[in-house]
Motif scaffolding. Structure first.
Motif, PDB file in Angstrom:
ATOM      1  N   LYS A  26      84.730  84.280  58.988  1.00  0.00           N
ATOM      2  CA  LYS A  26      85.576  85.422  59.268  1.00  0.00           C
ATOM      3  C   LYS A  26      86.455  85.420  60.341  1.00  0.00           C
ATOM      4  O   LYS A  26      85.905  85.237  61.520  1.00  0.00           O
ATOM      5  CB  LYS A  26      84.590  86.828  59.153  1.00  0.00           C
ATOM      6  N   GLY A  49      97.304  85.837  54.739  1.00  0.00           N
ATOM      7  CA  GLY A  49      95.796  85.476  54.570  1.00  0.00           C
ATOM      8  C   GLY A  49      95.326  84.369  55.326  1.00  0.00           C
ATOM      9  O   GLY A  49      94.209  83.858  55.168  1.00  0.00           O
ATOM     10  N   SER A  73      91.176  87.195  58.389  1.00  0.00           N
ATOM     11  CA  SER A  73      90.596  87.951  57.610  1.00  0.00           C
ATOM     12  C   SER A  73      90.669  89.579  57.971  1.00  0.00           C
ATOM     13  O   SER A  73      90.610  90.354  57.065  1.00  0.00           O
ATOM     14  CB  SER A  73      88.863  87.751  58.005  1.00  0.00           C
ATOM     15  N   ASN A 112      90.859  95.294  56.003  1.00  0.00           N
ATOM     16  CA  ASN A 112      90.063  94.958  57.052  1.00  0.00           C
ATOM     17  C   ASN A 112      90.652  95.110  58.173  1.00  0.00           C
ATOM     18  O   ASN A 112      90.682  94.155  59.113  1.00  0.00           O
ATOM     19  CB  ASN A 112      89.732  93.422  56.623  1.00  0.00           C
ATOM     20  N   GLU A 130      81.793  84.533  62.803  1.00  0.00           N
ATOM     21  CA  GLU A 130      83.064  85.356  63.226  1.00  0.00           C
ATOM     22  C   GLU A 130      83.810  84.525  64.124  1.00  0.00           C
ATOM     23  O   GLU A 130      82.970  83.973  65.168  1.00  0.00           O
ATOM     24  CB  GLU A 130      82.712  86.767  63.667  1.00  0.00           C
ATOM     25  N   ASP A 137      92.889  81.175  53.087  1.00  0.00           N
ATOM     26  CA  ASP A 137      91.583  80.990  52.321  1.00  0.00           C
ATOM     27  C   ASP A 137      91.799  81.984  51.127  1.00  0.00           C
ATOM     28  O   ASP A 137      91.797  83.216  51.455  1.00  0.00           O
ATOM     29  CB  ASP A 137      90.293  81.648  53.210  1.00  0.00           C
ATOM     30  N   LYS A 188      88.074  84.962  50.270  1.00  0.00           N
ATOM     31  CA  LYS A 188      87.488  85.571  51.216  1.00  0.00           C
ATOM     32  C   LYS A 188      86.669  86.776  50.811  1.00  0.00           C
ATOM     33  O   LYS A 188      87.071  87.261  49.455  1.00  0.00           O
ATOM     34  CB  LYS A 188      88.527  86.292  52.255  1.00  0.00           C
ATOM     35  N   ASN A 212      84.581  90.601  51.551  1.00  0.00           N
ATOM     36  CA  ASN A 212      84.923  91.566  52.839  1.00  0.00           C
ATOM     37  C   ASN A 212      83.428  91.667  53.218  1.00  0.00           C
ATOM     38  O   ASN A 212      82.493  92.809  52.853  1.00  0.00           O
ATOM     39  CB  ASN A 212      85.152  92.878  51.942  1.00  0.00           C
TER      40      ASN A 212
END
Length: 283
Positions: free
Chosen positions: A17, A40, A43, A68, A226, A264, A267, A269
């Motif tokens: 992410k 995109g 994230s 997000n 992350e 990506d 993805k 969530n």
């Protein structure tokens, strides 16, 4: 260089992410982050309630209904919402916090005011992190967990980055401390039933993201990974604002982010996943 890095890297893996911090700091930063969000490349992004370009960021979030968006708590460098005086930098904050010069009650009030401002503006945050990772400090993490539970925010960032690269020694010493704090916080997050990342990439080389950082993040196969970045455009007005602050945001940073990661298509969530991934060892 971060913008170019994000654009040219291979497709990211599902458990990686990429989160851009400092949304709302200034319009040039918003411009860079929204360019990556809309295409995109990243994230999500964390929003500063006390940033000077907060209104611009909120309006653009609402226009495109981005899902997000998180809270980027800020307790240094910017003006507070509640009127308390915030320290100029994280070192000063840490010292005053340890000595009890800064009231925990004031800190809690400021944190609540920041998240309430974001929610009242129409943005529903789905994760939490903070400027200089101050939310990891004992006591403040307890406040953040309660705020998360009160506002149905399920994901909080930890900073457990593997030692790597040729970063400065002091930076690596700071990382050891952040990893220790993250270990303490992990137990509390588990008890609270909240989600967190297993590994974080982006502290050692903050503001100087390279393809090596991306490769390291991609090489960690298990758990939620992350990668934090700070993309943004730069102009003369922004340079003047930032000249006395320890920030490394620039158009170069935006280009490096673009180079590192391509879009990506798969993805998920992770901020609403409901549980954290399995623990993974440092690579």
């Amino acid at each position: 260089m971060e913008f170019r890095i994000l654009l040219m890297a291979c497709t990211i893996v599902a458990n990686l992410k990429i989160v851009a911090d400092d949304l709302g700091l200034a319009k040039p930063i918003n411009d860079g982050i929204f360019e990556l969000l809309k295409t995109g490349r990243i994230s999500g992004a964390s929003l500063m309630a006390n940033g000077e370009a907060f209104d611009d960021a909120v309006n653009r979030c609402l226009e495109v209904q981005l899902p997000n968006i998180g809270v980027h708590f800020v307790l240094v460098e910017e003006k507070s919402i509640t009127g308390i005086e915030l320290p100029k930098n994280h070192k000063s904050f840490f010292l005053k916090y340890i000595l009890g010069i800064i009231s925990k009650k004031d800190i809690e009030s400021e944190l609540k005011a920041q998240v309430n401002k974001i929610i009242s503006a129409g943005v529903r945050p789905v994760f939490i992190n903070s400027h200089q990772h101050l939310h990891l400090l004992p006591g403040i993490m307890d406040m953040v967990i309660e705020i998360a539970k009160e506002n149905n925010i399920t994901y909080i960032r930890l900073v457990d980055e593997p030692m790597h690269g040729n970063g400065k020694i002091f930076r690596k010493i700071q990382l050891v401390f952040l990893r220790f704090l993250s270990g303490l916080a992990r137990k509390k997050l588990n008890k609270a039933g909240l989600v967190y990342n297993n590994k974080f990439i982006g502290f050692i080389n903050a503001g100087n993201l390279s393809i090596k950082d991306i490769e390291l993040a991609r090489s960690i196969e298990n758990g939620i990974i992350e990668l934090g970045c700070h993309p943004g455009y730069e102009n003369e007005e922004f340079k003047k604002k930032m000249e006395n602050l320890p920030r490394t945001l620039s158009q170069g940073g935006l280009e490096a982010v673009k180079k590192a990661l391509a879009k990506d298509e798969h993805k998920e969530n992770v901020y609403e996943a409901g549980k954290h991934g399995e623990e993974t060892s440092a690579n």
